[in-house]
Enzyme design. Structure first.
Site: not given
Ligand code: DOR
Length: 431
Positions: A64, A306
């Protein structure tokens, strides 16, 4: 006294193994009754003709970005995007700025969520200070402040001694440790899945073995410590194999997979679209097939987005420079319903994976339509076709590989504590 009647839908409640037509009555924020022909007197009525009535979706893995990176997302915009995607509760990762590694930050997130977010927000605290993988956080103070799990997500805890201690201490506070399994020494500079595609694109490869090695290590440490290990965004044949063996041996391991790892292979990166750059990377077709099969047979428990917002100017760079991640709240249902359309998952099994299982893993309310439960409910039209334009969505960011595509399966309404917070025709309604 507030009464809300959701009338004439297909009730899908995995917690009660229920799949039948009927109504759902909410009263004062709780489920009052489920069944046929419920009494509508004094109630606001929502027509659910043609729709599924499910327990609200629960996302156990989202970013977030507040505090610190509010230009990408904040708790208000993320919460709105969540309910627009049918999520009544989301768990947010600790890689904020500052990192959520102390109770004051956990407090701040919860406070903000109470004021600004139509979705319930459950903070996940860092397992190590500053996500540096060296010094453990103060787990019991963080749990007292409201953390529901620990994770250095975005980073892998490379030091096995630290990982062992994190797991041991997590037992005392009885919450899961969520692991991001990518061995950094094997990833190197890799930005796409290592294989024919990385060669063709001329980009450094991130090998599947980087995940496999760490899932295997963490499963062994979970066996040693007896802790609840939750493996985030599983993406490989090898990761799935380790989890399957662990479960057969009775080790306390759960796992999630994202809508993108279920439906997109590394073929998607062919046009160098940085919206396909994600960690772990999109993998081979065989890896995608293994993740799907694992979600179907229960080796992987849950679907998690995610949701990882990044600004357009950040994604608008060379593939090697752009940050990893894609937004996912508003597309998760439509995309993952692919497994229902293909016949791999029944509607009830799909609801279990996007609602009941994640609530169980986080040990938070939700995932059930039983009378007395919070009235967190999602109405979904599985046939409705819609055009996805992230600029018209609720996230502050637009980094989605599905931008501009037609999708099938649309959230009709999202209800949190008995209040309609999103309706497809009216948008987000509160706060
Ligand atoms: O693609 C990703 N983005 N994988 C992650 O584990 C972290 C996340 C991010 O915080 O942007």
């Amino acid at each position: 006294m507030s009464r809300l009647l959701i009338r004439g839908g297909r009730l899908l409640d995995p917690a009660a193994d229920r799949d039948e037509p009927g109504d759902l009555l909410c009263q004062d924020g709780l489920v009052e009754a489920v069944g046929p022909d419920l009494d509508a007197r004094g109630a606001q009525v929502v027509d659910a003709e043609g729709a599924w009535i499910t327990p609200g979706f629960v996302d156990l893995h989202a970013h977030l970005r507040e505090p610190g990176q509010e230009y990408k997302e904040d708790i208000a915009s993320g919460g709105r995007a969540a309910v627009a995607g049918g999520f009544t509760a989301v768990a947010c990762m600790a890689n904020t700025q500052p990192v959520n590694d102390d109770p004051a930050t956990t407090d701040f997130i919860l406070d903000r969520a109470r004021q600004d977010s139509p979705a319930k927000v459950y903070p996940i605290a860092a397992a190590t200070r500053g996500l540096e993988g060296v010094v453990m956080t103060e787990m019991s103070a963080l749990v007292d402040a409201g953390a529901v799990a620990f994770s250095d997500d975005g980073r892998t805890i490379m030091d096995s001694g630290v990982m062992r201690r994190v797991l041991e201490y997590s037992r005392l506070v009885e919450v899961p440790v969520i692991v991001h399994c990518e061995d950094r020494t094997l990833v190197g500079q890799g930005v796409v899945n290592e294989g024919a595609m990385s060669t063709r694109l001329g980009l450094p490869g991130n090998p599947a073995i980087a995940e496999t090695v760490h899932v295997a290590r963490d499963v062994i440490l979970a066996e040693l410590t007896g802790a609840h290990l939750h493996v985030a965004h599983v993406s490989t044949v090898g990761g799935v194999a380790s989890i399957r063996v662990a479960r057969e041996r009775g080790i306390n391991v759960t796992a999630e997979v994202t809508p993108h790892h279920l439906t997109l292979s590394d073929e998607e990166t062919v046009g160098y679209d940085t919206n396909t750059k994600v960690a772990p990377p999109l993998r081979s077709a065989q890896d995608v097939a293994a993740c799907r099969a694992a979600l179907v047979d229960g080796t992987i428990d849950a679907i998690a987005t995610d949701h990882a917002p990044h600004a357009t100017h950040e994604k608008d760079q060379e593939f090697t420079e752009a940050p990893c991640g894609m937004i996912g709240f508003e597309t998760a249902a439509a995309v993952s319903l692919d497994l229902v359309r293909s016949g791999e998952l029944s509607p009830l099994a799909w609801v279990a994976r996007i609602s009941t299982a994640p609530a169980r893993i986080l040990q938070c309310p939700g995932g059930s339509l039983a009378p007395g439960q919070p009235a967190d409910v999602t109405l979904l039209d599985p046939e409705r076709r819609w055009h996805y334009d992230p600029a018209k969505g609720y996230s502050k960011s637009r980094n989605s590989p599905w931008a501009g595509r037609d999708l099938v399966g649309s959230v009709v309404a999202t209800i949190v504590d008995g209040t309609i917070v999103y309706h497809v025709d009216r948008g987000v309604l509160v706060p």
